[in-house]
Enzyme design. Structure first.
Site, PDB file in Angstrom:
ATOM      1  CG  LEU A  77     -56.589  -1.483   1.734  1.00 45.29           C
ATOM      2  CD1 LEU A  77     -57.066  -1.913   0.333  1.00 45.29           C
ATOM      3  CD2 LEU A  77     -57.322  -2.300   2.793  1.00 45.29           C
ATOM      4  NE  ARG A 130     -54.514   9.490   1.756  1.00 43.49           N
ATOM      5  CZ  ARG A 130     -54.001  10.602   2.304  1.00 43.49           C
ATOM      6  NH1 ARG A 130     -54.808  11.490   2.858  1.00 43.49           N
ATOM      7  NH2 ARG A 130     -52.701  10.835   2.297  1.00 43.49           N
ATOM      8  CB  ILE A 131     -54.621   4.933  -4.360  1.00 43.50           C
ATOM      9  CG1 ILE A 131     -54.468   6.441  -4.557  1.00 43.50           C
ATOM     10  CG2 ILE A 131     -54.695   4.184  -5.687  1.00 43.50           C
ATOM     11  CD1 ILE A 131     -53.206   6.873  -5.271  1.00 43.50           C
ATOM     12  NE  ARG A 158     -43.473   7.597  -7.859  1.00 42.40           N
ATOM     13  CZ  ARG A 158     -44.650   8.173  -8.033  1.00 42.40           C
ATOM     14  NH1 ARG A 158     -45.641   7.510  -8.627  1.00 42.40           N
ATOM     15  NH2 ARG A 158     -44.860   9.406  -7.615  1.00 42.40           N
ATOM     16  CD  GLU A 216     -42.461   6.283 -14.918  1.00 43.99           C
ATOM     17  OE1 GLU A 216     -42.717   7.498 -14.928  1.00 43.99           O
ATOM     18  OE2 GLU A 216     -43.055   5.465 -14.205  1.00 43.99           O
ATOM     19  CG  HIS A 244     -46.324   7.875 -14.452  1.00 40.06           C
ATOM     20  ND1 HIS A 244     -45.164   7.924 -13.718  1.00 40.06           N
ATOM     21  CD2 HIS A 244     -47.306   8.093 -13.559  1.00 40.06           C
ATOM     22  CE1 HIS A 244     -45.432   8.190 -12.447  1.00 40.06           C
ATOM     23  NE2 HIS A 244     -46.730   8.290 -12.319  1.00 40.06           N
TER      24      HIS A 244
HETATM   25  C1  8YV Z   1     -47.914  12.216 -11.628  1.00 41.89           C
HETATM   26  C2  8YV Z   1     -47.863  10.601  -9.723  1.00 41.89           C
HETATM   27  O1  8YV Z   1     -46.845  11.633 -12.218  1.00 41.89           O
HETATM   28  O2  8YV Z   1     -49.121  11.711  -8.088  1.00 41.89           O
HETATM   29  C3  8YV Z   1     -48.146  10.974  -8.310  1.00 41.89           C
HETATM   30  O3  8YV Z   1     -47.380  10.493  -7.428  1.00 41.89           O
HETATM   31  O4  8YV Z   1     -46.984   9.837  -9.983  1.00 41.89           O
HETATM   32  C4  8YV Z   1     -48.688  11.175 -10.846  1.00 41.89           C
HETATM   33  O5  8YV Z   1     -49.857  11.725 -10.378  1.00 41.89           O
HETATM   34  C5  8YV Z   1     -47.429  13.328 -10.739  1.00 41.89           C
HETATM   35  O6  8YV Z   1     -48.510  13.899 -10.165  1.00 41.89           O
HETATM   36  C6  8YV Z   1     -46.616  14.364 -11.542  1.00 41.89           C
HETATM   37  O7  8YV Z   1     -47.468  15.218 -12.238  1.00 41.89           O
END
Ligand code: 8YV
Length: 317
Positions: free
Chosen positions: A154, A156-157, A234, A263, A281
């Protein structure tokens, strides 16, 4: 004294980015170089800043090849692909791009939850494959409103996800390394207990070694045969082998995934499952948010160039 240089590891996909970077530095666009190692060796004493991203490996070996490196400015909120601890041990500042992507990442988390619970991917294929009116009726989905949502991480996102869940009249509890106070959501010190309680689990933790394999087979089985897990964090946070096994066995009900262990490889088994929604992603991948992220990278570079300090400094690890 030669002009200080920026080692840019990837394009920033904005027409004005190179112009802004060139305002203070000689820019080395590494992806264009035929022999990147030779360029780094030749220019190592000029390079003061590295521009990278959350998904671009920035290892200790590269940091050590740059004796004049003072700042690493990354596009993205995650920094598990950067050896931040090593950089900080050498007094190198690392900046990321937090906050500007919270809404889009939280929106996608909820989009994945709705898509998985209501079988939107399967429904799309059902219509496009001309099954409607000819094949078996489309299967029932699972209600999302008023259900129990567990948020793992928990921050900010995670808080932005919780706000969206409140709009769906959901019961919200969370698991963190430590409890947060002054917020209207219940804390579960045990991830297993959270998974046992929840109908749905959204993973919103940081990546890296501290969370690797956190969501293991035991957690997924606790979430159960009617449970749905969503991951916008992740791929390393969920044990992907255990995820495939519990989905295959029916011990887990469904999954909505934006991130994966290696990935862009995605386990073929997941691609055959109608109770799984897979996206590549894209959580921060909107015009508005990616522009805001690029602008924040550029602001960090400008700030370092003019004050010696970046703006959004990754805290000491
Ligand atoms: C994008 C992310 O893959 O912000 C992150 O941690 O995984 C995603 O927003 C990253 O910003 C690469 O452009």
């Amino acid at each position: 004294m030669s002009t200080p240089a920026i080692l840019q590891l990837l394009p920033l996909n904005a027409p004005y980015a190179q112009e802004r970077l060139s305002k203070h530095f000689d820019v080395i666009e590494l992806w264009k170089e035929a022999d990147p190692k030779a360029v780094i060796a030749q220019r190592k004493n000029d390079i003061q800043v590295v521009v990278t991203s959350a998904m671009t490996p920035t290892p200790a070996s590269l940091i050590d090849d740059l004796p004049q490196l003072k700042a690493i400015c990354s596009q993205g909120v995650g920094y598990d692909a950067i050896d931040v601890k090593h950089a900080q041990s050498k007094g190198i500042q690392v900046s990321n791009t937090p906050d500007v992507l919270n809404d889009c990442v939280a929106d996608l988390a909820f989009g994945l939850l709705l898509a998985t619970a209501r079988k939107l991917g399967h429904a799309e294929r059902y219509v496009r494959d001309h099954q409607w009116g000819t094949g078996a009726p489309f299967p029932l989905g699972v209600k999302v409103s008023h259900k129990k949502l567990g948020i793992v991480g928990l921050g900010r996102i995670g808080m932005a996800i919780a706000q969206r869940a409140a709009g769906f009249d959901m019961d919200i509890r969370y698991h963190n390394r430590s409890e947060r106070f002054g917020i209207p959501y219940g804390y579960e010190a045990s991830l297993i207990d959270l998974a046992s309680w929840a109908d749905f689990l959204i993973i919103a933790t940081v990546g890296g070694d501290s969370t690797r394999g956190l969501v293991n087979a035991e957690v997924l089985k606790a979430l159960g045969p009617n449970g749905i897990v969503v991951n916008i964090s992740r791929g390393s946070v969920i044990d992907e082998t255990a995820l495939v096994k519990t989905l295959t066995s029916g011990e887990l009900g469904g999954a909505g995934l934006d991130v994966y262990e290696t990935e862009p490889q995605v386990p073929d088994a997941l691609k055959t499952m109608d109770n799984v929604v897979l996206v590549p992603h894209i959580a921060s991948a909107t015009n508005e948010t990616r522009k805001a992220m690029i602008d924040l990278v550029l602001d960090n570079v400008d700030s370092y160039a003019t004050t010696g300090k970046v703006v959004t400094l990754v805290p000491a690890l």
